[in-house]
Design a protein around this motif. Structure first.
Motif, PDB file in Angstrom:
ATOM      1  N   ALA A  34      31.152  40.674  58.828  1.00  0.00           N
ATOM      2  CA  ALA A  34      30.168  40.391  57.590  1.00  0.00           C
ATOM      3  C   ALA A  34      30.207  39.170  57.235  1.00  0.00           C
ATOM      4  N   THR A  35      28.959  38.382  56.975  1.00  0.00           N
ATOM      5  CA  THR A  35      28.795  36.994  56.406  1.00  0.00           C
ATOM      6  C   THR A  35      29.355  36.743  55.021  1.00  0.00           C
ATOM      7  N   ALA A  36      30.147  35.838  55.089  1.00  0.00           N
ATOM      8  CA  ALA A  36      30.481  35.497  53.365  1.00  0.00           C
ATOM      9  C   ALA A  36      29.356  34.703  52.846  1.00  0.00           C
ATOM     10  N   VAL A  37      29.113  35.028  51.685  1.00  0.00           N
ATOM     11  CA  VAL A  37      27.935  34.448  50.892  1.00  0.00           C
ATOM     12  C   VAL A  37      28.278  34.889  49.150  1.00  0.00           C
ATOM     13  N   LEU A  38      28.056  33.564  48.661  1.00  0.00           N
ATOM     14  CA  LEU A  38      28.148  33.373  47.153  1.00  0.00           C
ATOM     15  C   LEU A  38      27.192  34.188  46.518  1.00  0.00           C
ATOM     16  N   GLY A  39      27.673  34.926  45.522  1.00  0.00           N
ATOM     17  CA  GLY A  39      26.545  35.475  44.823  1.00  0.00           C
ATOM     18  C   GLY A  39      25.591  34.992  44.457  1.00  0.00           C
ATOM     19  N   SER A  40      25.645  33.646  43.753  1.00  0.00           N
ATOM     20  CA  SER A  40      24.993  32.713  43.536  1.00  0.00           C
ATOM     21  C   SER A  40      23.700  32.499  44.416  1.00  0.00           C
ATOM     22  N   ARG A  41      23.924  32.611  45.562  1.00  0.00           N
ATOM     23  CA  ARG A  41      23.058  32.432  46.593  1.00  0.00           C
ATOM     24  C   ARG A  41      22.282  33.487  47.268  1.00  0.00           C
ATOM     25  N   VAL A  42      22.443  34.521  46.656  1.00  0.00           N
ATOM     26  CA  VAL A  42      21.741  35.667  47.013  1.00  0.00           C
ATOM     27  C   VAL A  42      20.363  36.141  46.222  1.00  0.00           C
ATOM     28  N   SER A  43      19.214  36.104  46.715  1.00  0.00           N
ATOM     29  CA  SER A  43      18.084  36.208  46.180  1.00  0.00           C
ATOM     30  C   SER A  43      17.152  37.242  46.949  1.00  0.00           C
ATOM     31  N   LEU A  44      16.999  38.452  46.678  1.00  0.00           N
ATOM     32  CA  LEU A  44      16.481  39.535  47.698  1.00  0.00           C
ATOM     33  C   LEU A  44      15.085  39.868  47.345  1.00  0.00           C
ATOM     34  N   GLN A  45      14.307  40.327  48.314  1.00  0.00           N
ATOM     35  CA  GLN A  45      12.919  40.584  47.982  1.00  0.00           C
ATOM     36  C   GLN A  45      12.763  42.299  47.669  1.00  0.00           C
ATOM     37  N   ALA A  46      11.881  42.755  46.984  1.00  0.00           N
ATOM     38  CA  ALA A  46      11.737  44.112  46.961  1.00  0.00           C
ATOM     39  C   ALA A  46      11.391  44.828  48.157  1.00  0.00           C
ATOM     40  N   PRO A  47      11.939  45.955  48.483  1.00  0.00           N
ATOM     41  CA  PRO A  47      11.539  46.582  49.783  1.00  0.00           C
ATOM     42  C   PRO A  47      10.085  47.071  49.758  1.00  0.00           C
ATOM     43  N   PRO A  48       9.513  47.263  51.015  1.00  0.00           N
ATOM     44  CA  PRO A  48       8.101  47.879  51.025  1.00  0.00           C
ATOM     45  C   PRO A  48       7.944  49.015  50.229  1.00  0.00           C
ATOM     46  N   GLY A  49       7.013  48.955  49.202  1.00  0.00           N
ATOM     47  CA  GLY A  49       6.755  50.222  48.112  1.00  0.00           C
ATOM     48  C   GLY A  49       7.678  50.250  47.100  1.00  0.00           C
ATOM     49  N   GLY A  50       8.586  49.183  46.986  1.00  0.00           N
ATOM     50  CA  GLY A  50       9.343  49.291  45.841  1.00  0.00           C
ATOM     51  C   GLY A  50      10.777  50.119  46.023  1.00  0.00           C
ATOM     52  N   LYS A  51      11.498  49.657  45.416  1.00  0.00           N
ATOM     53  CA  LYS A  51      12.903  50.447  45.509  1.00  0.00           C
ATOM     54  C   LYS A  51      13.017  51.873  44.971  1.00  0.00           C
ATOM     55  N   LYS A  52      12.120  52.358  44.039  1.00  0.00           N
ATOM     56  CA  LYS A  52      11.961  53.517  43.822  1.00  0.00           C
ATOM     57  C   LYS A  52      11.424  54.557  45.024  1.00  0.00           C
ATOM     58  N   SER A  53      10.556  53.882  45.740  1.00  0.00           N
ATOM     59  CA  SER A  53      10.238  54.568  46.890  1.00  0.00           C
ATOM     60  C   SER A  53      11.126  54.615  48.171  1.00  0.00           C
ATOM     61  N   LEU A  54      12.098  53.618  48.040  1.00  0.00           N
ATOM     62  CA  LEU A  54      13.369  53.566  49.154  1.00  0.00           C
ATOM     63  C   LEU A  54      14.392  54.813  48.903  1.00  0.00           C
ATOM     64  N   ILE A  55      14.572  54.824  47.392  1.00  0.00           N
ATOM     65  CA  ILE A  55      15.504  55.947  46.938  1.00  0.00           C
ATOM     66  C   ILE A  55      14.925  57.095  47.198  1.00  0.00           C
ATOM     67  N   GLY A  56      13.565  57.292  46.700  1.00  0.00           N
ATOM     68  CA  GLY A  56      12.912  58.664  46.919  1.00  0.00           C
ATOM     69  C   GLY A  56      12.998  59.241  48.568  1.00  0.00           C
ATOM     70  N   ALA A  57      13.022  58.180  49.551  1.00  0.00           N
ATOM     71  CA  ALA A  57      12.934  58.600  50.991  1.00  0.00           C
ATOM     72  C   ALA A  57      14.246  59.030  51.229  1.00  0.00           C
ATOM     73  N   ILE A  58      15.354  58.289  50.856  1.00  0.00           N
ATOM     74  CA  ILE A  58      16.694  58.973  51.044  1.00  0.00           C
ATOM     75  C   ILE A  58      17.089  60.196  50.464  1.00  0.00           C
ATOM     76  N   ASP A  59      16.552  60.341  49.136  1.00  0.00           N
ATOM     77  CA  ASP A  59      16.703  61.773  48.560  1.00  0.00           C
ATOM     78  C   ASP A  59      16.004  62.633  49.050  1.00  0.00           C
TER      79      ASP A  59
END
Length: 693
Positions: A493-518
């Motif tokens: 695992a790559t060590a990374v400071l939390g302050s440097r983490v900036s994510l992009q929303a997944p395609p279709g949005g997070k709710k779509s991703l959770i729904g796919a898993i569910d």
């Protein structure tokens, strides 16, 4: 001579193809850069880069190594003597009666083993294999682990070592040989690999497992040191009959009714998806801003005691993972009094405490393939998490990987302390008045810190940490791992400071991703459940296993050598090389019994190995056979009772009583009179033992 060597090589390769196909595939494509030299007198050598590796004395050198080995043999350190009160309600009385009757018959025991035979043999270095045949004939192991990273030498051994005879003879005695030809980056990873293999094959045979080192390297020394140091931990977590029976009952309660849903592994990685795997280490307190800032972009996975700190700090996880079969109610009930848990999807082992299910609107169950419900209900690994053990953090990580999440961030996964005295997040239940468990760990083992410095971990956290390393290495292809925790380094695992983490929303949005898993979960239909849980078949299988065990004991000479361990291994674990074929009540019942049987037979092996007068082995064997038969009949009765009433499970924990370090939980004993013997088998009265609280 050349012709004979060619014939021998051909026979050996055929044997490897039959018994160790993966090794065969490596050997047939490897072309040695070195040269094998065979002298007229039969002596051997290898010339590599113009240098002699054995000084023309490979055979004599191997024989001297064996002679020196027997002067000061190396083996996994002997275990401490089994003690009454440290086993379970079946093992404790067995041990007490075995020792009492042995004493009455004049059987005495020494501190050290008195036999050269051992069930397991670990060999570091194959070289030209000149030590292998003699070692196996003298130790007579049933399972041999070979470690050799020099494929040149291994290939040369095919021409001068009778591998085909060695492998054939092992199989005739129900034995197995394993070959590891890769190099591990850390001795602890090799040691963990060895421990897992020993435990998977036959824990009762672990005592006095020999370690022969043909090639002395820093790696082999490190592995041997780690194995010897952790010998007593080889039996940790094997589980008693009661533990396994409770997990079987919990699975019955959780899966019946036709409304439960079962996790299904994702067949592909979901691109541009991210997940936070959130532990409850002290560095979590500095990571809440990171989680909040990306809460709409990353799936938030909590587990165990990390739920409360997240909720207290205004963060509601998307999935909450649990693996424990009891001791869950207090923490979940406490959280539910102050927070709404209904929107969280509970991801739980089928074996979890059923009392927590009503707090969540959605639950997805997963199977753990090392426990009895898995072979009973499953025809495929897709319904299990790949590596959910030994701790809940393992299940959380596997859920993210098996759910197809591409980028996985570790947050609050410290695995120890930096010496501040605080080992968990400040809002953890450990620091509340309702804490149901006391942290008795000793944080004394230094490991490298993720952002530099030193972190101090405990023995069990170290095991969990190395198992995380293994998961990342084995299951991480196509995934990326990032460690934002100010705790221990996580290999891969790559060590990374939390302050440097900036994510992009997944395609279709997070709710779509959770729904796919569910939506990927499968329905545990009434037909699926009913086809697998059949009372008549379970009872028949229980009786067959019990009868098979008694048949094993019918031979009066069974304890003369290690045959009883090989026959027992075959009975409760089958052929380790066989492929599983659909749901199996036989395997489920074997897992139900074998934790307690493992520990009872380990007790027998311990004392058989240390009997001072070989002539007394037969009287001790007679006593052991009689007491083992009695213990099996009690186990048979209790196993059949589980099938008669699988709903008989303990009430949810509402106080601290269960947290005490006892062999079994007193709520499993039923009603016991204060002056009656304690059901744990310690020999004490109940009021002076488990009933004193």
């Amino acid at each position: 001579m050349a012709l004979n060597r060619k014939k021998l090589r051909k026979k050996n390769l055929a044997a490897f193809k039959k018994y160790a196909l993966a090794t065969y595939n490596r050997l047939i494509v490897h072309r040695p850069a070195s040269t094998l030299v065979v002298a007229d007198d039969g002596e051997l050598d290898v010339i590599a880069g113009g240098r002699s590796l054995y000084d023309g004395k490979a055979v004599r050198s191997a024989m001297k190594q064996i002679e020196d080995f027997w002067k000061f043999p190396t083996f996994i350190s002997e275990f401490t003597a089994p003690q009454a009160g440290r086993l379970d309600r079946y093992g404790n009385p067995f041990l007490a009666k075995l020792l009492r009757r042995a004493g009455e018959d004049g059987v005495t025991f020494g501190a050290d083993p008195t036999t050269r035979e051992a069930f397991f043999l670990i060999v570091f270095g194959i070289g030209l294999g000149q030590h292998v045949d003699r070692l196996i004939k003298e130790i007579r192991p049933h399972v041999v682990l070979f470690y050799e990273s020099d494929l040149d030498l291994f290939c040369h051994s095919l021409e001068v070592c009778p591998w085909h005879e060695i492998l054939d003879n092992l199989r005739k005695r129900c034995g197995y040989a394993y070959f590891v030809t890769h190099a591990a980056p850390d001795p602890a990873l090799y040691a963990l690999e060895i421990i897992n293999l020993l435990r998977a094959h036959n824990p009762p045979g672990i005592d006095r497992s020999f370690i022969f080192t043909h090639s002395h390297t820093a790696l082999s020394k490190g592995v041997v040191s780690d194995l010897k140091k952790n010998a007593d931990n080889l039996f940790h977590g094997i589980g008693f009959f009661y533990d396994e029976s409770l997990m079987l009952k919990n699975s019955y309660m959780n899966l019946r009714g036709g409304k439960s849903r079962v996790f299904v592994r994702s067949p592909k990685i979901r691109s541009e998806s991210s997940a936070f795997v959130v532990g409850s280490g002290p560095s979590l307190d500095d990571s809440f801003a990171l989680i909040r800032d990306n809460a709409d972009k990353a799936v938030i996975i909590s587990g165990g005691s990390s739920l409360r700190p997240l909720l207290v700090n205004g963060i509601t996880p998307d999935f909450h993972v649990e693996t424990e079969n009891l001791n869950l109610y207090t923490a979940i009930n406490q959280a539910a009094r102050d927070f709404d848990l209904s929107s969280i999807c509970l991801v739980g082992s089928t074996t979890i405490d059923p009392s927590i299910i009503p707090y969540f609107d959605k639950t997805i169950f997963f199977f753990r393939n090392s426990l009895s419900p898995f072979p009973l209900f499953c025809d495929s690994d897709v319904y299990s998490l790949s590596r959910p053990n030994p701790a809940v953090i393992n299940a959380m990580l596997s859920f993210a990987i098996d759910g197809g999440i591409e980028d996985i961030y570790f947050i609050g996964t410290d695995f120890g302390t930096k010496g501040t005295g605080r080992h968990h997040s400040k809002d953890n239940i450990h620091y509340t008045d309702e804490s149901y468990v006391e942290d008795r760990r000793k944080y004394e083992i230094p490991v490298a810190g993720n952002f530099g410095g030193t972190v101090y971990t405990s023995e069990d956290f170290k095991t969990v940490l190395y198992s995380i390393f293994g998961t990342v290495a084995s299951d991480g292809k196509g995934h990326r791992f990032f460690n934002c925790s100010d705790g221990a380094v996580i290999e891969g695992a790559t060590a990374v400071l939390g302050s440097r983490v900036s994510l992009q929303a997944p395609p279709g949005g997070k709710k779509s991703l959770i729904g796919a898993i569910d939506d990927g979960a499968a329905a545990m239909t009434e037909k699926w459940f009913g086809d697998c849980w059949r009372d008549d078949r379970l009872k028949l299988t229980i009786n067959r296993l019990a009868d098979g065990f008694l048949e094993l004991l019918a031979d009066a000479s069974v304890f003369r050598d290690g045959r009883y361990l090989a026959q027992y291994m075959k009975l409760v674990r089958g052929d380790p090389l066989a492929q599983s074929q659909g749901p199996s009540a036989e395997t489920a019942v074997a897992i139900l019994f074998r934790g307690t049987l493992d520990l009872i037979l380990a007790t027998v092996a311990y004392y058989l190995n240390r009997i001072t007068d070989p002539a007394m082995r037969e009287p001790l064997g007679r006593i052991a056979r009689q007491e083992l038969a009695e213990s099996m009949e009690i186990l048979r009765r209790d196993a059949l009772a589980i099938v008669d009433d699988p709903t008989d499970i303990p009430p949810p924990l509402t106080s601290r009583e269960w947290a005490k370090p006892i062999a079994e939980k007193p709520h499993s004993f039923g009603q016991v009179a204060r002056n009656a013997p304690c059901p744990c088998g310690s020999g004490k009265r109940f009021k002076h033992c488990h009933g004193r609280n």
